[in-house]
Motif scaffolding. Structure first.
Motif, PDB file in Angstrom:
ATOM      1  N   LEU A 175       1.621   4.162  -6.708  1.00 33.28           N
ATOM      2  CA  LEU A 175       0.253   4.380  -6.215  1.00 33.28           C
ATOM      3  C   LEU A 175      -0.436   5.479  -7.030  1.00 33.28           C
ATOM      4  O   LEU A 175      -1.600   5.335  -7.432  1.00 33.28           O
ATOM      5  CB  LEU A 175       0.282   4.768  -4.739  1.00 33.28           C
ATOM      6  N   GLU A 176       0.280   6.566  -7.258  1.00 34.83           N
ATOM      7  CA  GLU A 176      -0.296   7.669  -8.033  1.00 34.83           C
ATOM      8  C   GLU A 176      -0.601   7.232  -9.467  1.00 34.83           C
ATOM      9  O   GLU A 176      -1.627   7.616 -10.035  1.00 34.83           O
ATOM     10  CB  GLU A 176       0.655   8.864  -8.032  1.00 34.83           C
ATOM     11  N   GLN A 177       0.279   6.424 -10.048  1.00 35.99           N
ATOM     12  CA  GLN A 177       0.057   5.943 -11.403  1.00 35.99           C
ATOM     13  C   GLN A 177      -1.175   5.040 -11.477  1.00 35.99           C
ATOM     14  O   GLN A 177      -1.969   5.124 -12.420  1.00 35.99           O
ATOM     15  CB  GLN A 177       1.296   5.196 -11.891  1.00 35.99           C
ATOM     16  N   ALA A 178      -1.338   4.178 -10.477  1.00 35.65           N
ATOM     17  CA  ALA A 178      -2.509   3.291 -10.456  1.00 35.65           C
ATOM     18  C   ALA A 178      -3.786   4.109 -10.336  1.00 35.65           C
ATOM     19  O   ALA A 178      -4.790   3.836 -11.015  1.00 35.65           O
ATOM     20  CB  ALA A 178      -2.395   2.299  -9.302  1.00 35.65           C
ATOM     21  N   ARG A 179      -3.766   5.124  -9.485  1.00 36.39           N
ATOM     22  CA  ARG A 179      -4.958   5.966  -9.321  1.00 36.39           C
ATOM     23  C   ARG A 179      -5.260   6.716 -10.611  1.00 36.39           C
ATOM     24  O   ARG A 179      -6.424   6.803 -11.034  1.00 36.39           O
ATOM     25  CB  ARG A 179      -4.740   6.968  -8.175  1.00 36.39           C
ATOM     26  N   ALA A 180      -4.226   7.241 -11.253  1.00 39.27           N
ATOM     27  CA  ALA A 180      -4.429   7.971 -12.501  1.00 39.27           C
ATOM     28  C   ALA A 180      -4.955   7.059 -13.605  1.00 39.27           C
ATOM     29  O   ALA A 180      -5.694   7.501 -14.495  1.00 39.27           O
ATOM     30  CB  ALA A 180      -3.119   8.629 -12.941  1.00 39.27           C
ATOM     31  N   ALA A 181      -4.598   5.772 -13.537  1.00 37.01           N
ATOM     32  CA  ALA A 181      -5.045   4.820 -14.551  1.00 37.01           C
ATOM     33  C   ALA A 181      -6.476   4.348 -14.311  1.00 37.01           C
ATOM     34  O   ALA A 181      -7.038   3.629 -15.141  1.00 37.01           O
ATOM     35  CB  ALA A 181      -4.105   3.620 -14.584  1.00 37.01           C
ATOM     36  N   ARG A 220      -2.380   4.885   4.088  1.00 37.57           N
ATOM     37  CA  ARG A 220      -2.857   6.236   4.384  1.00 37.57           C
ATOM     38  C   ARG A 220      -2.873   7.077   3.098  1.00 37.57           C
ATOM     39  O   ARG A 220      -3.834   7.818   2.831  1.00 37.57           O
ATOM     40  CB  ARG A 220      -1.950   6.872   5.433  1.00 37.57           C
ATOM     41  N   ALA A 221      -1.820   6.945   2.292  1.00 36.99           N
ATOM     42  CA  ALA A 221      -1.746   7.706   1.043  1.00 36.99           C
ATOM     43  C   ALA A 221      -2.833   7.258   0.065  1.00 36.99           C
ATOM     44  O   ALA A 221      -3.432   8.080  -0.634  1.00 36.99           O
ATOM     45  CB  ALA A 221      -0.364   7.538   0.410  1.00 36.99           C
ATOM     46  N   ALA A 222      -3.086   5.957   0.021  1.00 35.73           N
ATOM     47  CA  ALA A 222      -4.122   5.437  -0.874  1.00 35.73           C
ATOM     48  C   ALA A 222      -5.493   5.965  -0.478  1.00 35.73           C
ATOM     49  O   ALA A 222      -6.306   6.332  -1.333  1.00 35.73           O
ATOM     50  CB  ALA A 222      -4.105   3.915  -0.853  1.00 35.73           C
ATOM     51  N   ARG A 223      -5.759   6.022   0.813  1.00 39.98           N
ATOM     52  CA  ARG A 223      -7.046   6.559   1.277  1.00 39.98           C
ATOM     53  C   ARG A 223      -7.173   8.038   0.919  1.00 39.98           C
ATOM     54  O   ARG A 223      -8.233   8.490   0.486  1.00 39.98           O
ATOM     55  CB  ARG A 223      -7.183   6.383   2.781  1.00 39.98           C
ATOM     56  N   SER A 224      -6.089   8.772   1.088  1.00 37.27           N
ATOM     57  CA  SER A 224      -6.107  10.196   0.750  1.00 37.27           C
ATOM     58  C   SER A 224      -6.366  10.410  -0.742  1.00 37.27           C
ATOM     59  O   SER A 224      -6.970  11.407  -1.142  1.00 37.27           O
ATOM     60  CB  SER A 224      -4.783  10.861   1.143  1.00 37.27           C
ATOM     61  N   ALA A 225      -5.922   9.440  -1.541  1.00 38.40           N
ATOM     62  CA  ALA A 225      -6.126   9.525  -2.989  1.00 38.40           C
ATOM     63  C   ALA A 225      -7.517   9.059  -3.414  1.00 38.40           C
ATOM     64  O   ALA A 225      -7.852   9.104  -4.596  1.00 38.40           O
ATOM     65  CB  ALA A 225      -5.065   8.692  -3.709  1.00 38.40           C
ATOM     66  N   GLY A 226      -8.316   8.607  -2.446  1.00 36.90           N
ATOM     67  CA  GLY A 226      -9.685   8.202  -2.754  1.00 36.90           C
ATOM     68  C   GLY A 226      -9.881   6.728  -3.007  1.00 36.90           C
ATOM     69  O   GLY A 226     -10.972   6.310  -3.417  1.00 36.90           O
ATOM     70  N   LEU A 227      -8.846   5.913  -2.763  1.00 40.52           N
ATOM     71  CA  LEU A 227      -8.983   4.473  -2.970  1.00 40.52           C
ATOM     72  C   LEU A 227      -9.649   3.821  -1.764  1.00 40.52           C
ATOM     73  O   LEU A 227      -9.357   4.158  -0.608  1.00 40.52           O
ATOM     74  CB  LEU A 227      -7.616   3.824  -3.184  1.00 40.52           C
ATOM     75  N   SER A 228     -10.535   2.871  -2.024  1.00 40.41           N
ATOM     76  CA  SER A 228     -11.039   2.011  -0.963  1.00 40.41           C
ATOM     77  C   SER A 228      -9.992   0.941  -0.688  1.00 40.41           C
ATOM     78  O   SER A 228      -9.275   0.521  -1.607  1.00 40.41           O
ATOM     79  CB  SER A 228     -12.355   1.347  -1.382  1.00 40.41           C
ATOM     80  N   ILE A 229      -9.906   0.486   0.552  1.00 43.04           N
ATOM     81  CA  ILE A 229      -8.845  -0.459   0.913  1.00 43.04           C
ATOM     82  C   ILE A 229      -9.435  -1.691   1.587  1.00 43.04           C
ATOM     83  O   ILE A 229     -10.186  -1.584   2.561  1.00 43.04           O
ATOM     84  CB  ILE A 229      -7.816   0.188   1.857  1.00 43.04           C
TER      85      ILE A 229
END
Length: 274
Positions: free
Chosen positions: A164-170, A192-201
């Protein structure tokens, strides 16, 4: 049990996480819940008894007894069972699920919004754990023909957080999450982690009161068949392809260009026999 009638009681109502838990319990145990006390519903949903009372009032009832009377009315409206053996009945139930999905798609605004969110994400992570893993892979197989970078997240543990972190960083800005009963805890944690990282779901799940709906910006629902020993996912699979169509519609020129490139590539490599 008339699940659809019970779900209809919550449509359009903004529920808190605790209230979603109560609603989900009522859907899962609709026939029994119609005859339970507020204390028994609270125990079933693992919430406090006052929470059940507040839940009933949030739906517009004076208290839980009034909601229980309505539950009895809804669950008493039974539909005559279809003919045939249990296998035929299970397949016919899937046909009914597809009919309801088709009715839902009359309103295309939410679907178009979901397509736009997902089409703009580079890369696009697709979450699907346990029973949802094959559906996530099915979606991703076709999505890769129109999107440059689709990443299937189908295993849990600490590696899931890493990916998840790698996808967000990319550069990922959105995630598609497929979350089906029995709702893996890791799937909800990942959302929950994806939302915290700023991803829309965007979530594909089975019910408006699914636990996954709590963490989704857009929750798209399709019923899961439960007539056989293991669940049938006919409607969620159809919905996944509808979501992919919405992605293509959101960026038609890009989708067409990548499809043409794909066809040229497979023809050059003689991938298919026809």
């Amino acid at each position: 049990m008339n699940d659809d009638g019970v779900v209809g009681l919550f449509q359009g109502v903004r529920l808190t996480p605790t209230q979603r838990r109560i609603a989900h319990s009522l859907v899962q145990h609709a026939s029994a819940a119609a005859f339970l006390s507020a204390a028994e519903v609270a125990e079933l949903a693992r919430v406090s008894q006052p929470s059940v009372t507040r839940f009933a009032m949030a739906l517009g009832y004076e208290g839980y007894p009034a909601l229980r009377r309505r539950l009895r009315e809804v669950t008493s409206k039974t539909v005559p069972p279809p003919g045939g053996n249990e296998m035929q009945q299970a397949v016919r139930a899937e046909m009914a699920h597809l009919d309801r999905l088709a009715d839902q798609l009359a309103d295309r605004d939410r679907l178009a919004a979901a397509g736009a969110l997902l089409a703009g994400s580079r890369p696009l992570p697709v979450l699907g754990l346990r029973a949802a893993a094959p559906l996530a892979a099915y979606f991703a197989y076709f999505a890769a023909k129109v999107l440059p970078d689709v990443r299937v997240l189908d295993s849990g543990g600490s590696l899931l957080d890493d990916r998840l972190e790698q996808a967000r960083a990319a550069g990922a800005t959105a995630m598609l999450a497929v979350v089906l009963p029995r709702y893996p805890r890791e799937s909800l944690d990942a959302m929950r982690a994806a939302r915290s990282a700023g991803l829309s779901i965007v979530a594909i799940t089975d019910s408006p009161v699914s636990p996954a709906a709590e963490y989704a910006d857009i929750a798209l629902t399709a019923a899961v068949g439960a007539q056989l020993v293991f669940d049938l996912h006919t409607a969620p699979m159809a919905l996944s392809m509808v979501v992919l169509q919405a992605i293509c519609d959101a960026a038609p020129d890009d989708a067409q260009r990548r499809l043409e490139e794909f066809e040229q590539s497979v023809n050059r490599r003689q991938v298919f026999v026809s």
